[in-house]
Design an enzyme around this catalytic site. Structure first.
Site, short mmCIF file in Angstrom:
data_model
loop_
_atom_site.label_atom_id
_atom_site.label_comp_id
_atom_site.label_asym_id
_atom_site.label_seq_id
_atom_site.Cartn_x
_atom_site.Cartn_y
_atom_site.Cartn_z
N SER A 88 48.99 88.59 31.26
CA SER A 88 47.91 88.01 30.46
C SER A 88 48.47 86.95 29.52
CB SER A 88 47.24 89.11 29.62
OG SER A 88 46.32 88.56 28.71
N TYR B 181 48.19 95.78 23.14
CA TYR B 181 47.80 95.22 24.44
C TYR B 181 48.68 94.00 24.76
CZ TYR B 181 45.28 92.87 28.15
OH TYR B 181 44.98 92.24 29.34
N1 LIG Z 1 39.44 90.24 32.16
C1 LIG Z 1 40.30 89.54 31.44
O1 LIG Z 1 39.92 88.74 30.57
C2 LIG Z 1 41.77 89.68 31.69
C3 LIG Z 1 42.61 88.67 31.19
C4 LIG Z 1 43.98 88.77 31.39
C5 LIG Z 1 44.49 89.84 32.09
N2 LIG Z 1 43.65 90.83 32.56
C6 LIG Z 1 44.27 91.93 33.29
O2 LIG Z 1 43.78 91.95 34.60
C7 LIG Z 1 43.84 93.27 35.12
C8 LIG Z 1 42.49 93.64 35.71
O3 LIG Z 1 41.53 93.57 34.67
P1 LIG Z 1 39.97 93.38 34.93
O4 LIG Z 1 39.52 92.32 33.98
O5 LIG Z 1 39.68 93.24 36.37
O6 LIG Z 1 39.44 94.77 34.33
P2 LIG Z 1 38.55 95.95 34.97
O7 LIG Z 1 37.34 95.40 35.63
O8 LIG Z 1 38.36 96.93 33.86
O9 LIG Z 1 39.50 96.59 36.09
C9 LIG Z 1 40.63 97.35 35.76
C10 LIG Z 1 41.07 98.15 36.97
O10 LIG Z 1 42.26 98.88 36.59
C11 LIG Z 1 42.09 100.23 36.96
N3 LIG Z 1 42.81 101.13 36.06
C12 LIG Z 1 42.74 101.17 34.71
N4 LIG Z 1 43.52 102.17 34.24
C13 LIG Z 1 44.08 102.76 35.32
C14 LIG Z 1 44.96 103.85 35.50
N5 LIG Z 1 45.45 104.55 34.45
N6 LIG Z 1 45.33 104.21 36.76
C15 LIG Z 1 44.84 103.53 37.80
N7 LIG Z 1 44.01 102.50 37.72
C16 LIG Z 1 43.62 102.12 36.48
C17 LIG Z 1 40.58 100.49 36.90
O11 LIG Z 1 40.24 101.54 37.80
P3 LIG Z 1 39.79 103.02 37.37
O12 LIG Z 1 39.06 102.91 36.06
O13 LIG Z 1 38.93 103.47 38.51
O14 LIG Z 1 41.07 103.78 37.28
C18 LIG Z 1 40.03 99.16 37.42
O15 LIG Z 1 39.96 99.16 38.82
C19 LIG Z 1 44.28 94.16 33.96
O16 LIG Z 1 45.67 94.41 34.08
C20 LIG Z 1 43.99 93.31 32.74
O17 LIG Z 1 44.82 93.65 31.66
C21 LIG Z 1 42.31 90.76 32.38
#
Ligand SMILES: NC(=O)c1ccc[n+]([C@@H]2O[C@H](COP(=O)([O-])OP(=O)(O)OC[C@H]3O[C@@H](n4cnc5c(N)ncnc54)[C@H](OP(=O)(O)O)[C@@H]3O)[C@@H](O)[C@H]2O)c1
Length: 249
Positions: free
Chosen positions: A135, A148
């Site tokens: 990120s 975070y």
């Molecule tokens: N959205 C943003 O603005 C943004 C920006 C920069 C980076 N990111 C990063 O991108 C990645 C994906 O984020 P997203 O925005 O797509 O969020 P999201 O829609 O909340 O998806 C997160 C995914 O991670 C899984 N997860 C969370 N905790 C877990 C655990 N303990 N074990 C296994 N799976 C787990 C969740 O599945 P379950 O809940 O089913 O376990 C879900 O499938 C993350 O690493 C986040 O930090 C996001």
């Protein structure tokens, strides 16, 4: 190709899994929510293999990996370490210790667990690509990002250190560093189900979408094997740098 994507039950991971399947590949997709994984299997068909476990639980991970067809793990071409979360946006002195621990356990320990299980197989066949979803929070401080952002700085430096250790091996590592992205559950999770607060984050902004991130991930996976994209930082055009803050009391 055989692809392992963590965190496919929503957001980036779901789109990445769907796009790899559409491109003709086989995808093992992980997450904790069994109902979402089952639904995804219905949608994506037999080249999608759901695997339910918490990335922070290495024993559960080992049991889950053991349930895969014997030839899958040793033959993973691309690992996308995407599972992760932010919890809370309070300043550090008001943050919940449990939230901090969950972020550390998921974003750093979880990513390390999965990498530790897959990397030796890639080195053994001298071929593979690891794509870590970090990120911009790992590159720039912002209010409330405390742990975070620190976990994502870990992911970025871990990616670069893997590159160092993989000298002379045909195993590649790319670190993707997204800024503000919408269309995921990220803010709903961060604000613990306060969906109104979550939706305000994306009001009147053309944010980066899961499709944008998935296109980048597939582009990385389609680079020639002698090309390693070390890191790729991506923001919406509408997002830029805040500058340094001075408190004038
Ligand atoms: N959205 C943003 O603005 C943004 C920006 C920069 C980076 N990111 C990063 O991108 C990645 C994906 O984020 P997203 O925005 O797509 O969020 P999201 O829609 O909340 O998806 C997160 C995914 O991670 C899984 N997860 C969370 N905790 C877990 C655990 N303990 N074990 C296994 N799976 C787990 C969740 O599945 P379950 O809940 O089913 O376990 C879900 O499938 C993350 O690493 C986040 O930090 C996001």
């Amino acid at each position: 190709m055989n692809i392992l994507v963590t965190g496919v039950t929503s957001g980036f991971g779901k789109q990445i899994a769907a796009d790899f399947i559409a491109a003709g590949h086989t995808v093992v997709g992980t997450g904790r929510r069994a109902d979402k994984l089952a639904q995804l299997q219905q949608e994506l068909g037999e080249r999608f293999l759901p695997l339910g476990f918490d990335v922070a639980d290495k024993d559960a991970m080992a049991v889950a990996f053991d349930s895969l067809p014997a030839d899958f793990l040793p033959n993973i071409d691309v690992l996308v370490n995407n599972a992760g979360l932010a919890l809370g946006l309070e300043p550090a002195h008001q943050a919940d210790l449990g939230d901090w621990q969950t972020m550390i356990n998921t974003n750093t320990l979880g990513l390390v667990n999965v990498t530790h299980a897959i990397l030796p197989h890639m080195v053994a066949k001298n071929d593979g690509l690891i794509i870590n979803i970090s990120s911009t929070a790992g590159n720039y401080p912002y209010f409330g990002a405390n742990v975070y952002g620190a976990t994502k700085a870990f992911v970025t430096q871990f990616s670069l250190n893997l590159r160092a250790d993989l000298l002379g091996k045909n195993v590649r590592v790319s670190n993707v560093e997204p800024g503000l992205c919408g269309g995921t559950e990220f803010s709903n999770v961060r604000f613990k189900g306060d969906d109104d607060k979550a939706s305000k984050v994306y009001e009147n902004v053309q944010f980066v979408s899961p499709k944008d991130i998935s296109d980048i991930v597939l582009w990385l996976a389609n680079q020639p094997k002698h090309v390693n994209i070390n890191r790729l930082e991506v923001m919406p055009t509408a997002q830029t740098f805040a500058g340094l803050t001075v408190y004038k009391g």
